[in-house]
Design an enzyme around this catalytic site. Structure first.
Site, short mmCIF file in Angstrom:
data_model
loop_
_atom_site.label_atom_id
_atom_site.label_comp_id
_atom_site.label_asym_id
_atom_site.label_seq_id
_atom_site.Cartn_x
_atom_site.Cartn_y
_atom_site.Cartn_z
N GLY A 366 15.16 5.88 12.71
CA GLY A 366 14.79 7.16 12.14
C GLY A 366 14.63 7.08 10.64
O GLY A 366 15.02 6.09 10.01
N PRO A 367 14.06 8.09 10.05
CA PRO A 367 13.84 8.09 8.59
C PRO A 367 15.16 8.16 7.83
O PRO A 367 16.21 8.46 8.41
CB PRO A 367 12.98 9.34 8.36
CG PRO A 367 13.26 10.21 9.54
CD PRO A 367 13.53 9.31 10.69
N PRO A 368 15.12 7.88 6.53
CA PRO A 368 16.37 7.93 5.75
C PRO A 368 16.97 9.33 5.70
O PRO A 368 16.26 10.33 5.69
CB PRO A 368 15.90 7.49 4.34
CG PRO A 368 14.61 6.78 4.55
CD PRO A 368 13.97 7.43 5.73
N GLY A 369 18.31 9.36 5.69
CA GLY A 369 19.01 10.62 5.48
C GLY A 369 19.25 11.46 6.71
O GLY A 369 19.71 12.60 6.59
N VAL A 370 18.97 10.93 7.92
CA VAL A 370 19.18 11.74 9.12
C VAL A 370 20.54 11.50 9.75
O VAL A 370 20.86 12.09 10.78
CB VAL A 370 18.06 11.48 10.17
CG1 VAL A 370 16.72 11.90 9.62
CG2 VAL A 370 18.04 10.01 10.58
N GLY A 371 21.37 10.63 9.15
CA GLY A 371 22.75 10.47 9.62
C GLY A 371 22.99 9.31 10.55
O GLY A 371 23.91 9.35 11.36
N LYS A 372 22.21 8.25 10.44
CA LYS A 372 22.39 7.11 11.34
C LYS A 372 23.71 6.39 11.08
O LYS A 372 24.49 6.12 12.00
CB LYS A 372 21.22 6.13 11.18
CG LYS A 372 19.86 6.72 11.48
CD LYS A 372 18.76 5.68 11.41
CE LYS A 372 18.56 5.17 9.99
NZ LYS A 372 18.09 6.21 9.06
N THR A 373 23.99 6.11 9.82
CA THR A 373 25.22 5.39 9.48
C THR A 373 26.46 6.22 9.74
O THR A 373 27.45 5.75 10.31
CB THR A 373 25.17 4.95 8.00
OG1 THR A 373 24.01 4.14 7.78
CG2 THR A 373 26.42 4.15 7.64
N SER A 689 -4.66 10.78 14.85
CA SER A 689 -4.53 12.16 15.31
C SER A 689 -5.42 13.14 14.57
O SER A 689 -5.46 14.32 14.91
CB SER A 689 -3.07 12.62 15.20
OG SER A 689 -2.67 12.63 13.84
N LYS A 732 4.96 18.63 13.98
CA LYS A 732 3.66 19.22 13.65
C LYS A 732 3.63 20.72 13.96
O LYS A 732 3.09 21.51 13.18
CB LYS A 732 2.55 18.49 14.42
CG LYS A 732 2.34 17.05 13.95
CD LYS A 732 1.24 16.36 14.74
CE LYS A 732 1.01 14.95 14.23
NZ LYS A 732 -0.05 14.24 14.96
#
Length: 831
Positions: A366-373, A689, A732
């Protein structure tokens, strides 16, 4: 010490009352002159008593030299009667005395014990030793002593000459034993107590023979080490000498190195490890015992043994199997993320039933800052495991994973083994952060080394180059994180369960801010006891106009900035007044807005179409402008486009040129004009798209027909006009909702993705699901009779106000159930 050359024997048995001087670690024999240092009060008193008489004193040795205040039982009963030749008092209170031994004597009784020992001494008669046996013994002893002197360089040659001149058996035995520096005190005392000179000579022969054997072994050792020293250095010489001594003599007192060896032996017995590791470490310990403790190789072996002993081979932390408690922990730490939470709860459920499930290998993308760590930390907390994190960003050396071989100076195990040692357990949650940021060079590919680590069929025997032992990693719960899958090799992806974390929607950001970020920043800024209220519109304003991201890091920074401004105000004005932060006050606190929402146009415009895009920070609207100018049929597409999007524009234009008659245009109409399609914005744009968006813009420009301003669209187009599925539909649709769009055209193949859309968004949008570009143009262009150009609608599905309407021969209504649940406070379109 000195010896008299003249005969000093004195026959006849007599008794004398003499003061007693106890001696420590020394025995004075007859005809022996010795220098003594006396410091004990009782001993000094004995000397003074003797000087007051005829300077005769009785000299007897103590049984134990460490006894400071000996009693009669602590003193040998046989000693020597001697004369004081010289007495000198020293400045420190001690007395230096020179005594000469006269004859053997035995203590008959103790007369007094204070202030000094006074004994009644009975002189011991010397047996006659003038026969042939005594002469033979004397010659043998003299010859043996000569051999001893040749081997022991500590004995002066003058002593040998003096011994060769003695022709009396008793005096010969006393002289030689006094000059044997290695003879024990007990052996000396035993010779003193023997009254038969022949027995003394026989015992003296035994003592010298034993000492000669030892000296010969030492000489052999020195000779061998001296030969070895010709081809090695001094340190090696000392090491070999120690080994040779240990081999020939054995034993010896345990020094510090031996204590360490003993500690290692005990640690190996107490440590539970694999059979292979136990056999290897015992071999290494055996090698260590034969090495010098200061050698470089001993340090390498010792470090290896320490690493093997400190690893948690079978040490595990107790796991938590309470599903309700784990679910509470996950919900308290993170908002949303339903799929991941369900996966963790499923794992715990199976583990609770079987107690044998191997730890899963999860990959959060996922993109940075979404809480993976932070999610990995919460998983460790929920499961009751230890947590370790290894950042792989920039790692390009395969040895970082598998370690270096012990042949290299400063070699260490790889990071996997190092962090397991740090965790102290064999079943931690092991986070491999930024796994897509690894690279490779001439030192190897770390991604290839991770194949064994993350493969459940192989990592039960993970082999680190440093340890060169199989280590079981099956109980470790590996979690990896990445921003994109493109940076992870396909074989590595195949070994992981990939879970994608999309960017947070506006609803989710609002909930996270209200439930987590604002309380945390209030605490950090000291505003917990201040009546502070941030309205939802204020938070929404921060989200829309001051952040543009998929995660919430920038949002937290902006909220922190607001709280700091409020803290400054509280310090100046006090805590009594309630403070409310509204949307209008946000610009005063944070300054001029950084971003603006792209709202719908005020009127329908020719050649202007609102497309939808999925970016790294979520969904966004994408304007496409098309204009027709006189030319030669060229297509120009601009706007910092990448290859896939340029090809999509070519396909869209080819479709339009092949259907000019359907649009009411002549076949050569396109030959007289150039079409320019532009996507505003300097940021890179890519993806297929935008196909339907380009078709709609080009057709609008060629037909000079405006496009509805409240319509947004997305979809890939083929040369035959079919509309294909796209990704990022959820983001979107949320972007279209924020921009105030009322109708969104999407591919029919994306109908399955509507289950992820928040229900409140579905109720506020009219969704048109299409299979062909004609249906797109029919909906988007402002035409009085669109059927004239594109025919009747076929297979078009709509969502209107949360209800599914299937248009066709049989029109039916179905109540919508697939929309996602509420995600937070209601958002107003265009807010």
């Amino acid at each position: 010490m000195f010896f008299k050359n003249e005969d000093g024997s004195d026959g006849g048995a007599e008794q004398k009352v003499l003061p007693l001087l106890p001696l420590r670690d020394i025995i004075v024999f007859p005809n022996m002159i010795s220098q003594l240092f006396v410091g004990r009060e009782r001993s000094i008193a004995a000397l003074e008593e003797a000087m007051g008489r005829d300077k005769e004193i009785f000299l007897a040795a103590q049984r134990h030299a460490k006894t400071n205040e000996p009693s009669s039982d602590d003193i040998f009963s046989v000693g020597t009667i001697g004369d004081i030749r010289q007495l000198l008092r020293l400045p420190d209170g001690t007395v230096k005395v020179l005594v000469e031994g006269k004859r053997r004597a035995r203590i008959a009784r103790y007369v007094q014990n204070s202030p000094c020992f006074v004994v009644e001494a009975e002189a011991m008669a010397e047996a006659d030793a003038s026969d042939v046996t005594a002469e033979a013994l004397m010659r043998s002893v003299q010859a043996t002593f000569e051999t001893y002197v040749k081997l022991n360089k500590k004995v002066q040659p003058e002593v040998l000459m003096s011994v060769q001149a003695i022709d009396e058996a008793s005096r010969l035995a006393d002289t030689i034993i006094a000059n044997l520096p290695t003879a024990k005190l007990t052996d000396r005392q035993a010779l003193l107590e023997m009254d038969d000179p022949r027995q003394r000579l026989e015992r003296l022969m035994e003592i010298m023979q034993s000492e000669i054997e030892i000296l010969q072994v030492e000489k052999k050792i020195r000779s061998r080490v001296k030969r070895q020293m010709e081809r090695t250095q001094k340190e090696y010489y000392l090491n070999e000498q120690m080994q040779a001594i240990q081999k020939e003599l054995g034993g010896g007192e345990r020094d510090e190195f031996k204590n360490e060896i003993h500690e290692l032996v005990e640690a190996i017995k107490a440590k539970r490890m694999s059979k292979e590791a136990e056999e290897r470490i015992k071999k290494e310990l055996k090698k260590l015992k034969m090495m010098h403790p200061t050698s470089a190789e001993a340090t390498v072996v010792r470090n290896y043994i320490d690493w093997v002993l400190e690893l948690p081979w079978y040490d595990k932390s107790e796991e938590r199997y309470d599903l309700d408690e784990a679910e509470k922990i996950l919900d308290a730490d993170h908002y949303g993320l339903k799929k991941i939470k369900e996966r963790i709860i499923e794992y715990l459920a199976v583990q609770a039933l079987t107690k044998q499930l191997r730890g899963p290998v999860l990959c959060f993308v996922g993109p940075p800052g979404v809480g993976k760590t932070s999610l990995a930390k919460s998983i460790a907390h929920a499961t009751g495991r230890k947590f370790v994190r290894l950042s792989l960003g920039g790692v390009r050396d395969e040895a970082e994973i598998r370690g270096h071989r012990r042949t290299y100076i400063g070699a260490l195990p790889g990071k996997i083994i190092q962090y397991l040692k740090k965790a102290g357990t064999n079943n931690p949650v092991f986070l491999l952060d930024e796994i897509d940021k690894m690279s490779s060079d001439f030192r190897g590919d770390p991604a290839a080394a991770l194949l064994e680590v993350l493969d459940r069929e192989q990592n039960h025997s993970f082999n680190d180059h440093y340890l060169d032992l199989d280590y079981d990693l099956t109980d470790v719960m590996f979690i990896t994180t990445a921003n994109t899958l493109s940076g992870i090799p396909i074989p590595l992806q195949d070994r992981m369960e990939i879970i994608e974390l999309g960017g947070y929607t506006e609803f989710e950001k609002l909930n996270i801010a209200v439930k987590y970020l604002i309380p945390r920043q209030r605490k950090e800024c000291g505003l917990e006891d201040v009546d502070l209220h941030l309205t939802e519109n204020a938070v929404r304003t921060v989200i829309h106009h001051y952040t543009k991201e998929s995660g919430v890091r920038s949002l937290e920074r902006e909220i922190s900035s607001v709280c700091r401004k409020i803290a400054r105000q509280v310090v100046k004005e006090g805590k009594d007044n309630p403070i409310e932060v509204t949307a209008r006050s946000i610009p005063k606190l944070l300054g001029v807005p950084k971003y603006h929402l792209d709202l719908k146009e005020e009127r329908d415009t020719v050649g202007l179409v609102r497309g939808l895009a999925y970016t790294s920070y979520g969904g966004d609207t994408l304007e496409a402008e098309a204009t027709v100018i006189p030319g030669k049929g060229k297509l120009v597409i601009t706007g910092s486009l990448k290859k896939v999007m340029e090809e999509s524009g070519q396909a869209a234009t080819s479709y339009v040129r092949s259907h000019l008659k359907k649009l009411g245009l002549s076949d050569d109409h396109f030959q007289a004009v150039d079409v320019h399609v532009h996507f505003p914005g300097a940021y890179p744009k890519d993806g297929p798209s935008a196909g339907v968006t380009i078709v709609t813009a080009v057709v609008s420009a060629l037909m000079d027909v405006p496009v509805r301003r409240d319509v947004a669209m997305t979809g890939e187009i083929t040369l035959r006009g079919r509309v294909r599925a796209i990704g990022g539909l959820k983001e979107k649709l949320l972007a279209a909702h924020r921009a105030g769009m009322t109708t969104v055209i999407i591919p029919r193949e994306n109908r399955k993705d509507l289950r992820e859309i928040p229900r409140r968004v579905l109720k506020l949008l009219r969704l048109v699901l299409v299979d062909h570009v004609d249906d797109v143009l029919r909906e988007a262009l402002v035409l009085d009779e669109p059927e004239t150009y594109f025919g009747p609608a076929k297979n078009v599905t709509e969502f209107r106000k949360g209800e599914l309407v299937v248009q066709g021969d049989d029109e039916t209504k179905v109540s919508i159930d697939q929309g996602a649940g509420d995600d937070g406070p209601r958002e107003q379109p265009g807010a």
